[in-house]
Write a protein that holds these residues in place. Structure first.
Motif, PDB file in Angstrom:
ATOM      1  N   UNK A   1       0.859  -1.318  -0.097  1.00  0.00           N
ATOM      2  CA  UNK A   1      -0.083   0.001   0.112  1.00  0.00           C
ATOM      3  C   UNK A   1       0.897   1.058   0.090  1.00  0.00           C
ATOM      4  N   UNK A   2       0.321   2.298  -0.600  1.00  0.00           N
ATOM      5  CA  UNK A   2       0.938   3.752  -0.522  1.00  0.00           C
ATOM      6  C   UNK A   2       0.017   4.649  -0.252  1.00  0.00           C
ATOM      7  N   UNK A   3       0.630   5.838   0.291  1.00  0.00           N
ATOM      8  CA  UNK A   3      -0.278   6.873   0.912  1.00  0.00           C
ATOM      9  C   UNK A   3       0.058   8.178   0.321  1.00  0.00           C
ATOM     10  N   UNK A   4      -0.567   9.219   0.133  1.00  0.00           N
ATOM     11  CA  UNK A   4      -0.242  10.446  -0.453  1.00  0.00           C
ATOM     12  C   UNK A   4       0.504  11.181   0.629  1.00  0.00           C
ATOM     13  N   UNK A   5       1.101  12.424   0.552  1.00  0.00           N
ATOM     14  CA  UNK A   5       1.630  13.095   1.348  1.00  0.00           C
ATOM     15  C   UNK A   5       0.444  13.746   2.384  1.00  0.00           C
ATOM     16  N   UNK A   6      -0.686  14.098   1.949  1.00  0.00           N
ATOM     17  CA  UNK A   6      -1.696  14.578   2.849  1.00  0.00           C
ATOM     18  C   UNK A   6      -2.529  13.422   3.446  1.00  0.00           C
ATOM     19  N   UNK A   7      -2.315  12.390   2.924  1.00  0.00           N
ATOM     20  CA  UNK A   7      -2.830  11.289   3.594  1.00  0.00           C
ATOM     21  C   UNK A   7      -4.467  11.068   3.042  1.00  0.00           C
ATOM     22  N   UNK A   8      -4.734  11.601   2.214  1.00  0.00           N
ATOM     23  CA  UNK A   8      -6.182  11.556   1.562  1.00  0.00           C
ATOM     24  C   UNK A   8      -6.402  10.481   0.607  1.00  0.00           C
ATOM     25  N   UNK A   9      -5.247  10.088  -0.104  1.00  0.00           N
ATOM     26  CA  UNK A   9      -5.306   8.872  -1.147  1.00  0.00           C
ATOM     27  C   UNK A   9      -4.463   7.670  -0.533  1.00  0.00           C
ATOM     28  N   UNK A  10      -4.996   6.336  -0.801  1.00  0.00           N
ATOM     29  CA  UNK A  10      -4.536   5.326  -0.449  1.00  0.00           C
ATOM     30  C   UNK A  10      -4.254   4.486  -1.630  1.00  0.00           C
ATOM     31  N   UNK A  11      -3.252   3.880  -2.133  1.00  0.00           N
ATOM     32  CA  UNK A  11      -3.082   3.001  -3.295  1.00  0.00           C
ATOM     33  C   UNK A  11      -2.849   1.668  -2.733  1.00  0.00           C
ATOM     34  N   UNK A  12      -3.509   0.449  -3.337  1.00  0.00           N
ATOM     35  CA  UNK A  12      -2.981  -0.741  -2.828  1.00  0.00           C
ATOM     36  C   UNK A  12      -2.915  -1.576  -4.115  1.00  0.00           C
ATOM     37  N   UNK A  13      -2.241  -2.690  -4.166  1.00  0.00           N
ATOM     38  CA  UNK A  13      -1.960  -3.549  -5.185  1.00  0.00           C
ATOM     39  C   UNK A  13      -1.952  -4.868  -4.683  1.00  0.00           C
ATOM     40  N   UNK A  14      -2.557  -5.729  -5.542  1.00  0.00           N
ATOM     41  CA  UNK A  14      -2.499  -7.225  -5.413  1.00  0.00           C
ATOM     42  C   UNK A  14      -1.823  -7.733  -6.772  1.00  0.00           C
ATOM     43  N   UNK A  15      -1.929  -9.101  -6.849  1.00  0.00           N
ATOM     44  CA  UNK A  15      -1.060  -9.717  -8.300  1.00  0.00           C
ATOM     45  C   UNK A  15      -1.683  -9.097  -9.356  1.00  0.00           C
ATOM     46  N   UNK A  16      -3.380  -9.004  -9.522  1.00  0.00           N
ATOM     47  CA  UNK A  16      -3.986  -8.735 -10.662  1.00  0.00           C
ATOM     48  C   UNK A  16      -4.486  -7.302 -10.931  1.00  0.00           C
TER      49      UNK A  16
ATOM     50  N   UNK B   1      -1.199  14.528  -6.135  1.00  0.00           N
ATOM     51  CA  UNK B   1      -1.847  13.302  -6.425  1.00  0.00           C
ATOM     52  C   UNK B   1      -1.416  12.570  -7.583  1.00  0.00           C
ATOM     53  N   UNK B   2      -0.185  12.678  -7.931  1.00  0.00           N
ATOM     54  CA  UNK B   2       0.503  11.878  -9.225  1.00  0.00           C
ATOM     55  C   UNK B   2       1.066  10.520  -8.459  1.00  0.00           C
ATOM     56  N   UNK B   3       0.381   9.416  -9.084  1.00  0.00           N
ATOM     57  CA  UNK B   3       1.025   8.119  -8.696  1.00  0.00           C
ATOM     58  C   UNK B   3       2.033   7.597  -9.542  1.00  0.00           C
ATOM     59  N   UNK B   4       3.114   6.981  -9.140  1.00  0.00           N
ATOM     60  CA  UNK B   4       4.219   6.398 -10.021  1.00  0.00           C
ATOM     61  C   UNK B   4       4.142   4.897  -9.666  1.00  0.00           C
ATOM     62  N   UNK B   5       4.215   4.179 -10.849  1.00  0.00           N
ATOM     63  CA  UNK B   5       4.159   2.710 -10.734  1.00  0.00           C
ATOM     64  C   UNK B   5       5.527   2.023 -11.742  1.00  0.00           C
ATOM     65  N   UNK B   6       6.305   1.626 -10.760  1.00  0.00           N
ATOM     66  CA  UNK B   6       7.397   0.960 -11.720  1.00  0.00           C
ATOM     67  C   UNK B   6       7.540  -0.335 -11.857  1.00  0.00           C
ATOM     68  N   UNK B   7       7.103  -0.988 -13.163  1.00  0.00           N
ATOM     69  CA  UNK B   7       7.492  -2.469 -13.303  1.00  0.00           C
ATOM     70  C   UNK B   7       8.733  -2.693 -13.521  1.00  0.00           C
ATOM     71  N   UNK B   8       9.335  -3.581 -12.413  1.00  0.00           N
ATOM     72  CA  UNK B   8      10.754  -3.642 -12.704  1.00  0.00           C
ATOM     73  C   UNK B   8      11.259  -5.146 -13.005  1.00  0.00           C
ATOM     74  N   UNK B   9      10.214  -5.820 -12.937  1.00  0.00           N
ATOM     75  CA  UNK B   9      10.622  -7.360 -13.513  1.00  0.00           C
ATOM     76  C   UNK B   9      10.680  -7.571 -14.854  1.00  0.00           C
ATOM     77  N   UNK B  10       9.870  -7.250 -15.905  1.00  0.00           N
ATOM     78  CA  UNK B  10       9.961  -7.615 -17.330  1.00  0.00           C
ATOM     79  C   UNK B  10      10.312  -6.166 -18.020  1.00  0.00           C
ATOM     80  N   UNK B  11       9.345  -5.435 -18.025  1.00  0.00           N
ATOM     81  CA  UNK B  11       9.696  -4.042 -19.238  1.00  0.00           C
ATOM     82  C   UNK B  11      10.640  -3.285 -18.397  1.00  0.00           C
TER      83      UNK B  11
END
Length: 557
Positions: free
Chosen positions: A376-391, A425-435
């Motif tokens: 899980x990741x939280x924005x600096x103002x703690x209003x947005x929470x991002x979660x990720x699972x396998x899919x 409110x910009x979310x960065x997602x890094x795919x580090x395994x394949x691409x």
């Protein structure tokens, strides 16, 4: 022994203090006589559960100045003490007490301080399971220094009596011409399987947190300050007697959140709640004061539409992720139990609370995934929470522990890292395994539930020549900065590539590195980069046979 030291004076002209000193002197002399009669070096006395633990204490109380001076230069005794104590912590305490005693009595305490600082600086390189202080000091001791000379002397004696065999560094760096860019090193990672540097851009400056010997009596949380191009040790640390599962900074502050199981692994307090209760603690590291302590269940189960604690040994969803959120007068803690995501809410005025029995009243169930939630990741103002699972990757807006809406991210397949750009409110997602590709998602004005958000690609590695081994991203002076740590497979060296985006266009800076690095870190408004290298550090045959490696933090301009 206690009754012996509690005796009253037997001579009328003796004060109680003088008599107690005489008792300590007599006990110290008895130890020496015992070793002499058994043809043993008194520094190699058998471990009777008392000798190594209290010898320095009795020497200080006896006023045995010369004895203490000899003791702090006998590294064989230190090795035996570490074996008896099962760690470096008690030796460190003895050396500190010895230093203070000699300083108060205007004796030569500088040598003790030099040895203590040297051991502290390199304690992460010490093999606790097979300790040898002589061998360690042969490797790390300064050239032409009394510590190195004494280590060589003892190594010759030990080799002659077939106690051990040694090697040492014969070529030393030229400190007058070679710039040393580090002043201290620590093991990276706060807990098991955690290889992330914990850093905070707080009001007290740039801070780094390290945890040594987690789950042992000498476990210690330390705070390091980054200034210019150096990592400086501070006096801020916390001793812990529990095995911590997580320990992290609260976003850009001096506060940390840690959680652990209730049962003490040191004192072995086994009770019916062992492994079923977790404690969450919030500490202010500026003054090392605990602000909140919250008990939560270690496992929960979803039955009849209700998330409730488990009080038996049956399988359930275990607590796996914790993030601190503070909103107005309420403390909100985002938690993940397996595939269950929700928030725990308590009043800020409640500094200690037990939510185990009242868990259903304080826990807000937000989402349940088909797969386990990985991070899980939280924005600096703690209003947005991002979660990720396998899919899937989802982002929620949270207010007082209640989810108002959410958006589903069109995330790349593969292994991913999530990070919010600081103060945005910009979310960065890094795919580090394949691409090995970085994507940016603008979450500023998402409105509808179940909206599919497609991000734009920021960077991708050159598969023909370059292998991106790590990436970091942040904002510096309101300018987005992305750093790639690249290994050039054809040329056999590492380099860093820095991407910056500004009004006049895009700038790419490239710098070749002399060393072999494995991780890179950027932090908000911090104009240097933290590079991490791993290198083999063989202390004994066990380490060389098992490929043991140690990590060193380096701050680079």
């Amino acid at each position: 022994m206690i009754d012996y030291l509690r005796q009253v004076p037997i001579y009328q002209d003796q004060t109680l203090q003088e008599y107690h000193q005489w008792l300590h002197q007599r006990l110290l002399k008895s130890y020496i006589i015992y070793c002499s009669e058994n043809d043993e070096d008194w520094l190699w006395h058998p471990d009777d559960g008392y000798y190594f633990q209290y010898l320095v204490h009795h020497a200080i109380e006896a006023g045995a100045d010369s004895f203490l001076q000899d003791l702090v230069s006998n590294f064989n005794w230190m090795t035996a003490k570490i074996n008896a104590d099962k760690g470096l912590y008690d030796l460190s305490i003895d050396l500190c007490n010895c230093k203070e005693y000699l300083r108060n009595n205007l004796k030569n305490w500088e040598n003790v301080d030099e040895l203590l600082q040297l051991l502290h600086r390199h304690e992460s390189s010490f093999d606790i399971h097979n300790p040898d202080v002589v061998q360690l000091l042969l490797m790390i001791g300064p050239e032409n220094h009394w510590i190195t000379r004494q280590a060589i002397k003892l190594a010759i004696q030990n080799t002659r009596f077939h106690r051990s065999y040694y090697w040492m560094i014969k070529t030393y760096p030229d400190y007058e011409t070679s710039k040393v860019t580090w002043v201290a090193s620590k093991k990276i990672g706060s807990v098991l399987n955690d290889r992330t540097v914990r850093c905070s851009n707080s009001s007290q400056g740039k801070l780094i947190m390290s945890i040594n010997n987690n789950g042992r009596r000498d476990c210690q949380i330390s705070i390091w300050k980054v200034k210019d191009n150096q990592i400086q040790q501070t006096d801020s640390f916390l001793q812990c007697s529990y095995e911590m599962k997580r320990c992290q900074f609260v976003q850009n502050s001096c506060k940390i959140l840690l959680w652990y199981f209730k049962t003490s692994i040191i004192h072995g307090d086994v009770d019916k709640n062992m492994g079923r209760i977790c404690k969450l603690e919030i500490w202010d590291t500026c003054i090392w004061q605990r602000q909140h302590k919250i008990k939560v269940p270690a496992k929960v189960i979803h039955t009849d539409g209700i998330i409730q604690p488990i009080y038996s040994d049956i399988a359930g969803a275990a607590l796996s992720h914790v993030k601190y959120i503070s909103q107005q007068d309420t403390i909100v803690i985002a938690v993940v139990y397996g595939n269950i995501f929700g928030c725990i809410s308590v009043n800020k005025s409640n500094h200690a609370c037990d939510l185990v029995s009242q868990f259903v009243h304080h826990f807000s169930h937000i989402y349940q995934s088909f797969q386990s939630i990985d991070s899980i990741a939280v924005s600096d103002d703690r209003k947005l929470i991002a979660i990720q699972s396998l899919d899937e990757v989802l982002v929620f807006t949270i207010m007082d522990g209640i989810a108002e809406k959410y958006v589903k991210i069109d995330a790349p397949d593969g292994s991913r890292k999530l990070l919010f750009i600081p103060d945005s409110y910009c979310l960065l997602i890094y795919e580090y395994d394949n691409s090995q590709t970085l994507y940016e998602y603008n979450l500023t004005q998402f409105q509808s539930k179940k909206q599919l958000l497609i991000g734009r690609q920021l960077s991708q590695s050159n598969e023909k020549k370059e292998n991106v081994i790590d990436i970091s991203y942040t904002f510096i002076n309101d300018t987005p900065v992305i750093m790639q740590l690249i290994r050039n497979e054809l040329e056999g060296y590492c380099q860093v590539k820095v991407h910056t985006q500004h009004q006049d266009g895009k700038t790419v800076l490239l710098k070749n590195l002399k060393g072999n690095y494995h991780r890179c870190f950027l932090y908000d408004d911090f104009t240097s980069a933290i590079l991490v290298s791993a290198y083999p550090y063989y202390l004994n045959s066990f380490a060389s046979n098992h490929g043991m490696q140690f990590w060193t933090i380096i701050v680079a301009e």
